[in-house]
Each structure stands twice: as C-alpha cells, then as structure tokens.
Design a protein around this motif. Sequence first.
Motif, short mmCIF file in Angstrom:
data_model
loop_
_atom_site.label_atom_id
_atom_site.label_comp_id
_atom_site.label_asym_id
_atom_site.label_seq_id
_atom_site.Cartn_x
_atom_site.Cartn_y
_atom_site.Cartn_z
N VAL A 288 0.85 -1.19 0.00
CA VAL A 288 0.00 0.00 0.00
C VAL A 288 0.89 1.25 0.00
CG1 VAL A 288 -1.68 1.36 1.30
CG2 VAL A 288 -1.93 -1.13 1.14
N LEU A 289 0.64 2.15 -0.93
CA LEU A 289 1.44 3.36 -1.03
C LEU A 289 0.55 4.55 -1.37
CD1 LEU A 289 4.18 4.85 -1.15
CD2 LEU A 289 4.28 4.26 -3.59
N LEU A 290 0.61 5.58 -0.53
CA LEU A 290 0.01 6.88 -0.80
C LEU A 290 1.16 7.86 -0.93
CD1 LEU A 290 -2.34 5.21 0.42
CD2 LEU A 290 -3.13 7.28 1.53
N ASP A 291 1.37 8.41 -2.11
CA ASP A 291 2.57 9.22 -2.36
C ASP A 291 2.19 10.47 -3.13
OD1 ASP A 291 5.36 9.79 -2.43
OD2 ASP A 291 5.45 9.05 -4.49
N LEU A 292 2.72 11.60 -2.69
CA LEU A 292 2.51 12.88 -3.37
C LEU A 292 1.02 13.22 -3.46
CD1 LEU A 292 5.17 12.63 -6.20
CD2 LEU A 292 5.32 14.00 -4.12
N LEU A 293 0.33 13.12 -2.33
CA LEU A 293 -1.04 13.59 -2.25
C LEU A 293 -1.04 15.02 -1.72
CD1 LEU A 293 -2.90 10.55 -0.62
CD2 LEU A 293 -2.03 10.82 -2.95
N ARG A 294 -1.94 15.83 -2.23
CA ARG A 294 -2.10 17.20 -1.72
C ARG A 294 -3.56 17.43 -1.37
NH1 ARG A 294 0.22 23.05 -3.55
NH2 ARG A 294 -1.01 24.23 -2.03
N LEU A 295 -3.79 18.03 -0.20
CA LEU A 295 -5.13 18.41 0.21
C LEU A 295 -5.10 19.82 0.76
CD1 LEU A 295 -8.10 17.83 0.90
CD2 LEU A 295 -7.31 16.92 3.09
N ASP A 296 -6.00 20.67 0.25
CA ASP A 296 -6.17 22.03 0.75
C ASP A 296 -7.62 22.21 1.19
OD1 ASP A 296 -3.55 23.57 -0.02
OD2 ASP A 296 -4.08 22.42 -1.81
N ASN A 297 -7.83 22.34 2.48
CA ASN A 297 -9.15 22.62 3.03
C ASN A 297 -9.21 24.06 3.53
OD1 ASN A 297 -10.40 20.09 2.65
ND2 ASN A 297 -9.43 19.28 4.49
N THR A 298 -10.32 24.72 3.30
CA THR A 298 -10.52 26.10 3.76
C THR A 298 -11.48 26.11 4.93
OG1 THR A 298 -10.18 26.91 1.50
CG2 THR A 298 -11.26 28.41 3.05
N ALA A 299 -11.12 26.84 5.98
CA ALA A 299 -11.99 26.94 7.15
C ALA A 299 -13.35 27.49 6.74
CB ALA A 299 -11.34 27.85 8.20
N ARG A 300 -14.39 26.91 7.33
CA ARG A 300 -15.79 27.27 7.10
C ARG A 300 -16.30 26.88 5.71
NH1 ARG A 300 -13.69 32.21 9.58
NH2 ARG A 300 -14.20 32.21 11.81
N GLU A 301 -15.47 26.26 4.89
CA GLU A 301 -15.90 25.78 3.58
C GLU A 301 -15.72 24.28 3.45
OE1 GLU A 301 -14.25 27.97 0.31
OE2 GLU A 301 -14.36 29.88 1.39
N SER A 302 -15.35 23.61 4.52
CA SER A 302 -15.15 22.16 4.48
C SER A 302 -15.23 21.63 5.90
CB SER A 302 -13.78 21.82 3.87
OG SER A 302 -12.74 22.31 4.70
N PHE A 303 -15.45 20.33 6.02
CA PHE A 303 -15.51 19.70 7.34
C PHE A 303 -15.33 18.20 7.15
CE2 PHE A 303 -18.25 19.37 11.51
CZ PHE A 303 -17.19 18.76 12.14
N ILE A 304 -14.19 17.69 7.56
CA ILE A 304 -13.96 16.25 7.56
C ILE A 304 -13.42 15.86 8.93
CG2 ILE A 304 -13.57 16.00 5.09
CD1 ILE A 304 -10.55 16.03 5.70
N GLU A 305 -13.25 14.56 9.14
CA GLU A 305 -12.63 14.09 10.37
C GLU A 305 -11.12 14.09 10.14
OE1 GLU A 305 -13.23 10.38 13.48
OE2 GLU A 305 -13.26 10.01 11.35
N ASP A 306 -10.50 12.94 10.07
CA ASP A 306 -9.07 12.88 9.76
C ASP A 306 -8.89 13.09 8.25
OD1 ASP A 306 -8.57 11.98 12.47
OD2 ASP A 306 -9.34 10.04 11.80
N ALA A 307 -7.84 13.78 7.88
CA ALA A 307 -7.56 13.90 6.45
C ALA A 307 -7.22 12.53 5.86
CB ALA A 307 -6.43 14.89 6.22
N VAL A 308 -6.33 11.81 6.53
CA VAL A 308 -5.95 10.46 6.11
C VAL A 308 -6.03 9.55 7.33
CG1 VAL A 308 -4.13 8.99 5.17
CG2 VAL A 308 -4.45 11.30 4.27
N ASN A 309 -6.70 8.41 7.18
CA ASN A 309 -6.88 7.50 8.30
C ASN A 309 -6.72 6.05 7.84
OD1 ASN A 309 -8.60 5.58 10.01
ND2 ASN A 309 -8.66 7.41 11.29
N PHE A 310 -5.81 5.33 8.52
CA PHE A 310 -5.70 3.88 8.33
C PHE A 310 -6.41 3.23 9.51
CE2 PHE A 310 -1.30 4.15 6.01
CZ PHE A 310 -1.91 4.82 4.97
#
Length: 495
Positions: A288-310
């Motif tokens: 299993v490989l997660l490589d070169l992932l990018r995530l940009d969340n903006t306050a008050r415009e998104s809502f998740i729990e963990d960005a990445v969770n195993f």
Amino acid sequence: MTLDTDLARASQDASALAERLLDLSKAVPVIPPPPAPIWQILADEPGPFEVTGTQTVRYGKGDRWVKKLVSGKGAASNGFFGSDPVPGVTKQAQVLIVPGTILPKAKGTAAVPAPAVPAAEKPVINIGPMWKPPKVITSGGVYEGMWKSDDPAVAAVTIRTSELVELRGEADSKGHVVSAPWAWVNLVIRQMQARGVNPNVLRRVGGRFLAAEGVESLLIEDSDITGSSGVYVNTWRPSKVRPYSIIMQRLRGKNMEGRLSDGRGGYLQEFYRGQYVQLNNLANIPGVLLDLLRLDNTARESFIEDAVNFHNCTGTLESFMRITRSLINGAFGSPVDGDYTGGGIMLGDGEGGKQEALKNTVIETSNYGLAVSNGNHIRVVENIALGLGKLPDGTILDSTPDCGFYARDYDQTVGKPDTYRDPSTVLFQDNLAGWMRPTANNPTRRNDYGVAPDQARSVNNRSVIGDVTPAMLTSAIADWEAMASRAGMKHAGRI
C-alpha cells in the motif's frame, strides 16, 4: 461508452439542441456544424502503420480502447500500446480524423487531404459541455467520458465487474462520484476531474469520490478531487490480474466535505465522518502506497474528520502500509472554534499496525498533526507539523486541541495481549513540530509532542525555535511544491 462514441453523439446532440433553441427565440437558424470527427482504420492486429505528424491513435475493439499520441511508425499490437484492452479478440488501430486535415497514411499509402467542409456562415450557439447520465460498467476496458448524477442516491459511475477497468474524464455528482459495491474491483482512475455537489436534501451528506467495498487492486493517479467526502476503501483480497494492491499518487484535493446538507444550498453544523482517504479493514496487505497527495481545506468551507486514516488495517513486516511525501493543508471543525477531534494523518486506528508516515508536511489541521492512536510496528519519520492554532481573523481553532505529534493506545482490549502497546515497535524519529495552541489567556501556548516513553520511542525529534509565523507555513508549502515538482508531479499547486 467510450470517449469516441460520446464525442460523435455529443456533436449530433449539440446541433439538434442549438436548432431548437434558435427556433424558440426566432433567431437566425444555425448552419449545421461540420461533420463529427471520425476514426479511420490504420491496421488490424498485429499489422504496422505510419501516420503523418503527431496523431491520436486508438487500439482495441467495440467500446474498449486505449489511446496514445503517435508520431511516424507504429503497430497495432499490445506491446506498442502498452496494454491489451480486449483480451482474446483481434483488435484494430484507428486514427482520429478531423475533416479538413491531412489524413494520416497506413503503411505503403500516400497521405491525402480530408474532404473539405465549407466554413459556417452564421453564428452557432455554444451550449457548453455535454454531460452524460450516470453509467454502470459491467465489463472491463478503458472508459472515458463526462458523467453527471443529480440524484444523491445514484453514483456518476458504478462498477459491477472484477475485470480490469480504467476511468478517465470528468464527473459531477450529488452522490458518490464512483461506486464499487462488493464487485472486488481491479480499478484504475487516471486523469479524472471530479466534483462533489451539495445534494440539497435535508440532512443528506454528499458522496465519496470513490466508495469501494471489496477491492483487489486500486490505482488512482494524476487526478483532482473537489468537494466530495474523499476516498473510502473497505476490505481487500489479492488480485489475480494486477501485481499491486492499493496505490494513490499525484492527487490533489480541495475542500473535502462531510457536513449534512440543509436542503437549501448550504450545510448544517452536523457532519458524517468523511476523510480525504480512509482505508478500512485491510488485513495483512502488502504494497500500500500513498505518495505525493495534496489536500487544501478552507476553514468554514469544508468539514472532515481525519484527512488520512488507516483504520483497522495491517501491512506486513516486509511491506508496511505507507503514506509519503504528502501535503495536508488544513482540517477544520464546524464551527471552527468548537470541539473538534479530527486532524491530519492518523495511523494505527482500531487495531492497526505495520504502517509508516514518511516525509509528509501537515499544516494547520486544528486538533493534531500526525498521530498513532493504537497498534504496533508503526514508524513516523521525517515529517513536519506546523500550525498557528488560529485563523487570520484571530479566531482560535478547536476548543480541545491536541499535539502536533502524539502516540496513544486508545483501543487496547483487556484479555487480548496482541492489542497491547509494545513501545519498542513504535518509532517517532527526525520529525519537526511547531504546534501553537493559543488560548485567550496564553496566546503563545505550544503543544508540539505527546510521545511518552511507555507509548513509543522518540529519537531526534525537534521543535521550531521561537513562535510559529504565517511566513513559516507559506515557506513549508512552497518547499513541498518544489519537492513534488522535482518528483514528477506535473501540477503540484492548489486546485
């Protein structure tokens, strides 16, 4: 349905709709558009061919094709095109011809002009992209198109086959973008532009970019994901047709959304536990490989729990599950100053182990940066976690903040020694933290590490000297973008 079929039908649909619109408005009639591009046969498998200049050539049969740009000589063969889109069937090589251009030549023939088409003399209405309705895939092949679902209960694309499927194109959906319900898929998603849309049904959450229950192999690469609740993969078994298990690389995400719809185009404060990537119940999975992932969340415009969770996942001692060289920029609750337990990268969740986070950058994820919540045989090495703990407008993030890095053992089960923490197998090494957690009474409060000796080994971990500043966050993001570009990520900036 393949992209070439979609293009031909789209051209016919566009002409008919344009004429109807002009009739209704009593505008000047539309001159019919030029004939749609056509595919000309170059050679049957395994024959040679030659084209003039650089041309788009496809290889396959029926509605299953692979495509590549070809200059000069080629061959209608699996070796030349790099795959076999229709095993056991004699295939063809065909070239895309646009009227008015020079036809590429098959071997031994001369190039000739394509039929001329008179220029349009009257204006043609541009009616925008031609979306196709939701698609259900029941056989393997390469599928390209633009799919859209306005029904929160229906995915834009549903896969119901374990044959190898490759998806490319665009998709908008009020439900899942891609759904694979217990098909034991072998799936490639490549060069996909995907957007999750507010379902506009009271208390309904938007869909996932990918909701896959039962996976044999998965490759997602060079794709952009906006507004969905991310990738969810549950349960794995070894593939008979692909040599790898799960690989995600060179992905960009923006504003992952787990809030429930208010039914009026907005969102409630309540949310479903969405993530950017959630791997769940993957037992003894290698590679299993997660490589070169990018995530940009903006306050008050998104809502998740963990960005990445195993969660409840285990690699093998020879092949740890890995997330590497990724950027997580922002994770926020709703409201942003409320009680929030989410954050950046979570390893060991449930009864997980044999996992690694290496050389990642985590910026301003409210509660924690990188964490190990349970499990053994876990490594957290050469990562960066930085946060100001507040927004530019001064709002303090998260009423119950945690650490930049922490190791805990939340899921220990009495009577099951294999769930007990062995701190000698959990390593935090060469990490850098600057995790400011200000309060009204203590504006410079910091909480960089929570790595106790009874939970993990801590080796050469460092803290930023002095207060963390906005310039440090900007610099860390720029450094990551430069690294990702050097590593071959064509589009490393924000979506």
